[in-house]
Motif scaffolding. Structure first.
Motif, PDB file in Angstrom:
ATOM      1  N   GLN A  63       1.092  -1.356   0.017  1.00 35.19           N
ATOM      2  CA  GLN A  63      -0.235   0.125  -0.270  1.00 35.19           C
ATOM      3  C   GLN A  63       0.946   1.380   0.286  1.00 35.19           C
ATOM      4  OE1 GLN A  63      -3.322  -1.654  -1.015  1.00 35.19           O
ATOM      5  NE2 GLN A  63      -3.317   0.264   0.132  1.00 35.19           N
ATOM      6  N   CYS A  64       2.358   1.246   0.754  1.00 29.87           N
ATOM      7  CA  CYS A  64       2.818   2.248   0.605  1.00 29.87           C
ATOM      8  C   CYS A  64       3.587   2.860  -0.709  1.00 29.87           C
ATOM      9  CB  CYS A  64       3.614   2.148   1.829  1.00 29.87           C
ATOM     10  SG  CYS A  64       3.583   1.885   3.472  1.00 29.87           S
ATOM     11  N   LYS A  67       0.750   4.010  -2.473  1.00 29.45           N
ATOM     12  CA  LYS A  67       0.480   5.726  -2.362  1.00 29.45           C
ATOM     13  C   LYS A  67       1.673   6.697  -3.055  1.00 29.45           C
ATOM     14  CE  LYS A  67      -0.113   8.927   1.206  1.00 29.45           C
ATOM     15  NZ  LYS A  67       0.251  10.363   0.255  1.00 29.45           N
ATOM     16  N   SER A  68       2.890   6.198  -2.468  1.00 29.42           N
ATOM     17  CA  SER A  68       3.348   6.563  -4.020  1.00 29.42           C
ATOM     18  C   SER A  68       3.708   7.548  -5.175  1.00 29.42           C
ATOM     19  CB  SER A  68       5.431   6.010  -3.277  1.00 29.42           C
ATOM     20  OG  SER A  68       5.351   4.731  -4.062  1.00 29.42           O
ATOM     21  N   TYR A  70       0.929   7.523  -6.150  1.00 28.08           N
ATOM     22  CA  TYR A  70      -0.359   8.615  -6.012  1.00 28.08           C
ATOM     23  C   TYR A  70       0.664  10.005  -5.729  1.00 28.08           C
ATOM     24  CZ  TYR A  70      -4.335   5.699  -6.757  1.00 28.08           C
ATOM     25  OH  TYR A  70      -5.298   4.514  -7.305  1.00 28.08           O
ATOM     26  N   ASP A  71       1.267   9.675  -4.821  1.00 26.47           N
ATOM     27  CA  ASP A  71       2.082  11.073  -4.718  1.00 26.47           C
ATOM     28  C   ASP A  71       2.900  12.078  -6.038  1.00 26.47           C
ATOM     29  OD1 ASP A  71       0.869  10.878  -2.566  1.00 26.47           O
ATOM     30  OD2 ASP A  71       3.206  10.231  -0.715  1.00 26.47           O
ATOM     31  N   ARG A  88      -2.442  -6.961  -3.527  1.00 31.58           N
ATOM     32  CA  ARG A  88      -1.885  -6.415  -3.133  1.00 31.58           C
ATOM     33  C   ARG A  88      -1.229  -6.951  -1.550  1.00 31.58           C
ATOM     34  NH1 ARG A  88      -4.838  -1.062  -3.307  1.00 31.58           N
ATOM     35  NH2 ARG A  88      -4.970  -0.868  -5.588  1.00 31.58           N
ATOM     36  N   LEU A  94      -1.094   1.481   6.978  1.00 33.26           N
ATOM     37  CA  LEU A  94      -2.373   2.342   6.186  1.00 33.26           C
ATOM     38  C   LEU A  94      -2.575   3.969   6.833  1.00 33.26           C
ATOM     39  CD1 LEU A  94      -5.493  -0.275   5.983  1.00 33.26           C
ATOM     40  CD2 LEU A  94      -3.406   0.661   3.977  1.00 33.26           C
ATOM     41  N   PRO A  97       1.326   6.175   6.284  1.00 34.33           N
ATOM     42  CA  PRO A  97       2.226   4.926   5.224  1.00 34.33           C
ATOM     43  C   PRO A  97       4.083   6.001   5.255  1.00 34.33           C
ATOM     44  CG  PRO A  97       0.552   6.558   4.277  1.00 34.33           C
ATOM     45  CD  PRO A  97       0.680   7.350   5.696  1.00 34.33           C
ATOM     46  N   GLN A 100       8.830   4.153   0.304  1.00 37.24           N
ATOM     47  CA  GLN A 100       8.741   2.690  -0.192  1.00 37.24           C
ATOM     48  C   GLN A 100      10.035   2.064   0.689  1.00 37.24           C
ATOM     49  OE1 GLN A 100       8.141   2.455  -4.195  1.00 37.24           O
ATOM     50  NE2 GLN A 100       8.459   4.506  -4.410  1.00 37.24           N
TER      51      GLN A 100
END
Length: 179
Positions: A63-64, A67-68, A70-71, A88, A94, A97, A100
């Motif tokens: 998930q992290c 998220k990176s 999406y950033d 996943r 969660l 985060p 990586q």
């Protein structure tokens, strides 16, 4: 892939299979950077990873790492779409985060071992240097649109020699083996 490189990868994966218990489908834990670079170079990441490990793979992402991606914003749309197709791997970060590197390290490094037998696919040289200290951790990265598997780390070589020595001494000490 070049024949010489292919042969070397085949030997390497055979060693990981025989000594450390890796088996197809290989669990390939990817990070956001390698997905982003694969889409930038217009590579088929699944097929390329399968050709490197020379067997079926199960690509996984935390998930992290998503998220990176999406950033990174709008320029990572293709990479995000590709990442969503991967399985996943729960990392339990969660609420807060992690980076990586820290996330991958917390998932793979269980008491100094690669317990779940992950193949790590990352672009970050800092992460790769961290994982060189963990025995039995194959690492893959992209160099100018070519996927490369790193040679076995010294920690992996030492662990392999130690396992072989244990097997040899166990065979010599076993009274049944003398016939």
């Amino acid at each position: 892939m070049r024949q010489k490189r292919s042969k070397s990868y085949r030997k390497q994966m055979a060693t990981y299979t025989m000594a450390f218990g890796f088996r197809p489908p290989y669990q390939v834990l990817v990070d956001g950077d390698i997905i982003y670079d694969a889409t930038k170079y217009k590579m088929n990441l699944d097929k390329s990873l399968e050709s490197v490990v020379q067997g079926k793979i199960k690509p996984m992402i935390t998930q992290c790492c998503i998220k990176s991606l999406y950033d990174r914003g709008e320029d990572a749309k293709e990479a995000i779409a590709l990442a969503k197709t991967f399985e996943r791997r729960r990392c339990n970060h969660l609420d807060t985060p992690l980076s990586q590197a820290d996330c991958l390290n917390s998932v793979v490094n269980v008491k100094g071992k690669n317990k779940h037998r992950y193949v790590i696919a990352t672009q970050d040289p800092r992460v790769r240097s961290q994982f060189r200290a963990i025995p039995a951790t194959p690492m893959i990265y992209i160099n100018r649109s070519v996927i490369i598997m790193e040679p076995m780390s010294p920690a992996t070589e030492a662990a392999k020699r130690r396992l072989e020595a244990e097997k040899l001494s166990a065979g010599l000490n076993n009274p049944r083996s003398r016939g």
